[in-house]
Motif scaffolding. Structure first.
Motif, short mmCIF file in Angstrom:
data_model
loop_
_atom_site.label_atom_id
_atom_site.label_comp_id
_atom_site.label_asym_id
_atom_site.label_seq_id
_atom_site.Cartn_x
_atom_site.Cartn_y
_atom_site.Cartn_z
N ASP A 203 0.82 -1.22 0.00
CA ASP A 203 0.00 0.00 0.00
C ASP A 203 0.86 1.26 0.00
O ASP A 203 0.48 2.28 -0.58
CB ASP A 203 -0.93 0.02 1.22
N LYS A 204 2.01 1.18 0.63
CA LYS A 204 2.90 2.34 0.74
C LYS A 204 3.73 2.54 -0.53
O LYS A 204 4.31 3.60 -0.74
CB LYS A 204 3.81 2.17 1.96
N GLY A 205 3.81 1.49 -1.37
CA GLY A 205 4.65 1.58 -2.56
C GLY A 205 6.12 1.32 -2.27
O GLY A 205 7.00 1.76 -3.02
N GLY A 206 6.40 0.61 -1.17
CA GLY A 206 7.78 0.29 -0.81
C GLY A 206 8.24 -1.00 -1.48
O GLY A 206 7.68 -1.44 -2.49
N PHE A 207 9.27 -1.61 -0.92
CA PHE A 207 9.82 -2.83 -1.51
C PHE A 207 10.17 -3.81 -0.40
O PHE A 207 10.28 -3.43 0.77
CB PHE A 207 11.06 -2.52 -2.35
N VAL A 208 10.35 -5.09 -0.77
CA VAL A 208 10.70 -6.10 0.22
C VAL A 208 11.87 -6.93 -0.28
O VAL A 208 12.09 -7.09 -1.48
CB VAL A 208 9.50 -7.05 0.53
N PHE A 209 12.62 -7.44 0.67
CA PHE A 209 13.67 -8.41 0.40
C PHE A 209 13.04 -9.79 0.58
O PHE A 209 12.36 -10.04 1.56
CB PHE A 209 14.83 -8.21 1.37
N ILE A 210 13.29 -10.70 -0.37
CA ILE A 210 12.57 -11.97 -0.34
C ILE A 210 13.48 -13.15 -0.66
O ILE A 210 14.33 -13.08 -1.56
CB ILE A 210 11.37 -11.94 -1.32
N LYS A 215 8.13 -20.70 -1.54
CA LYS A 215 6.87 -20.64 -2.31
C LYS A 215 5.77 -19.93 -1.54
O LYS A 215 4.89 -19.29 -2.14
CB LYS A 215 6.42 -22.05 -2.69
N TYR A 216 5.80 -20.01 -0.20
CA TYR A 216 4.75 -19.35 0.59
C TYR A 216 4.89 -17.82 0.50
O TYR A 216 3.90 -17.10 0.39
CB TYR A 216 4.81 -19.80 2.05
N LEU A 217 6.13 -17.35 0.54
CA LEU A 217 6.35 -15.91 0.42
C LEU A 217 6.05 -15.43 -0.98
O LEU A 217 5.44 -14.37 -1.17
CB LEU A 217 7.80 -15.57 0.81
N GLN A 218 6.45 -16.20 -1.96
CA GLN A 218 6.13 -15.82 -3.35
C GLN A 218 4.63 -15.72 -3.56
O GLN A 218 4.14 -14.86 -4.29
CB GLN A 218 6.73 -16.85 -4.33
N GLY A 219 3.89 -16.60 -2.87
CA GLY A 219 2.45 -16.64 -3.04
C GLY A 219 1.73 -15.41 -2.54
O GLY A 219 0.59 -15.13 -2.95
N ILE A 220 2.36 -14.64 -1.63
CA ILE A 220 1.70 -13.45 -1.08
C ILE A 220 2.42 -12.16 -1.48
O ILE A 220 2.10 -11.09 -0.97
CB ILE A 220 1.58 -13.52 0.46
N ALA A 221 3.39 -12.26 -2.40
CA ALA A 221 4.21 -11.10 -2.74
C ALA A 221 3.76 -10.39 -4.01
O ALA A 221 4.45 -9.47 -4.48
CB ALA A 221 5.67 -11.54 -2.88
N GLU A 222 2.62 -10.78 -4.55
CA GLU A 222 2.16 -10.18 -5.81
C GLU A 222 2.00 -8.66 -5.66
O GLU A 222 1.50 -8.16 -4.65
CB GLU A 222 0.81 -10.78 -6.22
N GLY A 223 2.46 -7.93 -6.67
CA GLY A 223 2.31 -6.48 -6.67
C GLY A 223 3.38 -5.74 -5.91
O GLY A 223 3.33 -4.51 -5.80
N LEU A 224 4.38 -6.47 -5.38
CA LEU A 224 5.45 -5.84 -4.62
C LEU A 224 6.73 -5.73 -5.45
O LEU A 224 7.00 -6.59 -6.31
CB LEU A 224 5.77 -6.65 -3.36
N GLN A 225 7.50 -4.70 -5.19
CA GLN A 225 8.85 -4.62 -5.75
C GLN A 225 9.74 -5.54 -4.93
O GLN A 225 9.82 -5.41 -3.71
CB GLN A 225 9.36 -3.18 -5.69
N LEU A 226 10.40 -6.50 -5.58
CA LEU A 226 11.15 -7.54 -4.89
C LEU A 226 12.65 -7.39 -5.09
O LEU A 226 13.11 -7.20 -6.22
CB LEU A 226 10.72 -8.93 -5.37
N VAL A 227 13.39 -7.47 -4.00
CA VAL A 227 14.85 -7.57 -4.05
C VAL A 227 15.16 -8.98 -3.56
O VAL A 227 14.93 -9.32 -2.40
CB VAL A 227 15.51 -6.52 -3.15
N LYS A 228 15.67 -9.83 -4.46
CA LYS A 228 15.69 -11.27 -4.21
C LYS A 228 17.06 -11.80 -3.77
O LYS A 228 18.10 -11.32 -4.23
CB LYS A 228 15.28 -12.01 -5.50
N TYR A 229 17.00 -12.80 -2.91
CA TYR A 229 18.20 -13.57 -2.57
C TYR A 229 17.82 -15.04 -2.53
O TYR A 229 16.63 -15.39 -2.41
CB TYR A 229 18.79 -13.13 -1.22
N GLY A 230 18.81 -15.92 -2.65
CA GLY A 230 18.50 -17.35 -2.65
C GLY A 230 19.72 -18.19 -2.89
O GLY A 230 20.86 -17.70 -2.87
N THR A 231 19.48 -19.48 -3.16
CA THR A 231 20.57 -20.44 -3.33
C THR A 231 20.57 -21.09 -4.71
O THR A 231 21.26 -22.08 -4.93
CB THR A 231 20.48 -21.54 -2.25
N THR A 232 19.79 -20.53 -5.63
CA THR A 232 19.77 -21.04 -7.01
C THR A 232 20.86 -20.33 -7.79
O THR A 232 20.70 -19.18 -8.24
CB THR A 232 18.40 -20.80 -7.66
N THR A 233 22.00 -21.00 -7.96
CA THR A 233 23.21 -20.31 -8.42
C THR A 233 23.12 -19.82 -9.87
O THR A 233 23.88 -18.94 -10.27
CB THR A 233 24.43 -21.24 -8.29
#
Length: 433
Positions: A203-210, A215-233
């Motif tokens: 609602d604020k137009g901010g962003f999240v680190f994800i 899959k649970y976080l991806q499922g509720i992250a629609e419409g957000l600006q995402l800064v991603k991290y992970g282990t898929t090289t």
């Protein structure tokens, strides 16, 4: 009294307390209520002990004509409104952190990384509820450049209450797991409540680190600006990528930024699952322009406290102490890591997982089934819920029975995993082992 008027008083007396036994000279006492106490009854004592003002919400505790006693409708709500007013007045950039597991460790890692470049305020200990969060915000000073605020939840709506106070600019949900099910009602309730952080930032137009593989976080992250991290090289969308190198017993991992050069980090944390907390901190640090070398140095230097993923070496054993809390998700992660550790001989002392409601029996049985399936043989189970499970492991009613057994026949020469909910009091065992 209007919040703006109270804020003028706070600017002259910028320390708040809710404990009449801890009254710094010139501070403001807020008379909070609990199940078994009424802070109003201690307001006069707080003034005597050195507080300049006492905020109360019962008329009988506000002496007529004494301006040191400030009468309000609700002391807790007033504390929260004051904290929000202060936060908005300063305009400090705030990172909000929540999650089922890892939020406190991630908060500390993020703060350690950001402190390489900025003046950082962050939540102390686990002051992450509707009292602790406003008290954290009221510690903000103009010189703070970034704040890292942890938010906890055990019931639906808890995170919404906190984000409305904090108004974070960006945020991170470390993960969602099966915890506090008695309060949330279901795993879906956990996801919805943690997702209230995403809802606010969306609602604020901010962003999240994800964590991109969750899959649970991806499922509720629609419409957000995402800064991603992970282990898929091989995923070029990740800001930060990493992988576990070894756990012997401390986690060693490597990470890179945008598929650049690798950085190896030997940590002081036990558990391969901590790689996600490390990568989250690296991702946030990189986003805020901390150098890659400083990120790695901060992660190497971090030493855990508060009985979270610690290794304690005694004269008799090597202890993996994780007694601060336990739920099915964190218990499974700890046991998988313990299974995979290339050390021997091993032993586990496990305590009940609290607040699981009607699924408690099922979840405790899943733990012992996992132990048997993975041939983890030397196990002591502590508490009423583990006592009901079907297995061949030794069972103890409470920590006192365990202490008696250790006093009579102390295990020696083992790597011992000690994990359970804080209420089981397994934190009393390391000094005996």
């Amino acid at each position: 009294m209007e919040i703006s008027e109270l804020y003028k008083i706070f600017e002259q007396h910028p320390v708040v307390t809710t404990d009449s036994r801890d009254c710094p000279q010139g501070s403001i006492f807020f008379a909070l209520k609990g199940a078994s106490f009424n802070g109003n009854a201690f307001a006069a004592k707080a003034i005597e002990q050195g507080c300049a003002y006492a905020v109360v919400d019962e008329q009988e505790y506000a002496p007529q004509g004494d301006e040191r006693f400030i009468l309000t409708d609700d002391c807790l709500k007033t504390l929260q409104r004051l904290a929000n007013y202060h936060r908005c007045h300063l305009g400090t950039k705030i990172i909000g952190i929540t999650g089922t597991n890892g939020k406190t460790t991630t908060k500390e890692l993020v703060a350690a990384v950001l402190e390489k470049k900025y003046n950082v305020l962050y939540t102390q200990g686990n002051f992450n509820n509707d009292i602790g969060v406003p008290k954290t915000l009221l510690r903000l000073k103009p010189e703070h450049e970034i704040a890292v605020v942890e938010m906890g939840a055990s019931h639906p709506g808890d995170i919404k209450t906190l984000v409305d106070i904090v108004e974070p600019d960006c945020g991170i949900i470390t993960n969602v797991g099966r915890a506090h099910l008695q309060g949330f009602g279901s795993f879906e309730g956990v996801i919805k409540t943690k997702g209230e952080l995403y809802d606010y930032i969306r609602d604020k137009g901010g962003f999240v680190f994800i964590h991109n593989e969750n899959k649970y976080l991806q499922g509720i992250a629609e419409g957000l600006q995402l800064v991603k991290y992970g282990t898929t090289t091989d995923d070029s969308s990740l800001e930060v990528c990493g992988e576990v190198m070894e756990c012997a017993p401390f986690l060693k991992f490597r990470w890179n930024h945008r598929q650049g050069g690798w950085h190896e980090v030997q940590t002081h944390l036990i558990g391969s699952y901590n790689v996600y907390n490390m990568l989250a901190a690296a991702c946030i640090g990189i986003y805020f322009n901390v150098s890659e070398e400083d990120v790695s140095e901060a992660l190497r230097e971090y030493i855990p406290t508060n009985n979270r993923s610690q290794l304690e070496v005694t004269g008799s054993n090597k202890l993996i102490v994780d007694t601060y809390n336990a739920n099915p998700t964190s218990m499974r992660a700890a046991l998988e890591n313990f299974r995979d550790m290339a050390v021997s001989p091993k032993m586990a002392i496990l305590g009940d997982m609290r607040e699981l409601g009607e699924v408690s029996g099922e979840e405790h049985q899943k733990v012992v089934d996992f132990l048997m399936e993975n041939n983890i043989s030397n196990v002591w189970l502590v508490g009423e819920e583990f006592g009901k499970t079907k297995c061949h492991y030794r069972k103890f009613a409470d920590v006192d029975e365990v202490k008696a057994e250790i006093a009579a026949h102390k295990p020696e020469g083992y790597y011992i995993l000690i994990k359970g909910s804080n209420g089981i009091k397994l934190f009393q065992l390391p000094e005996m082992l």
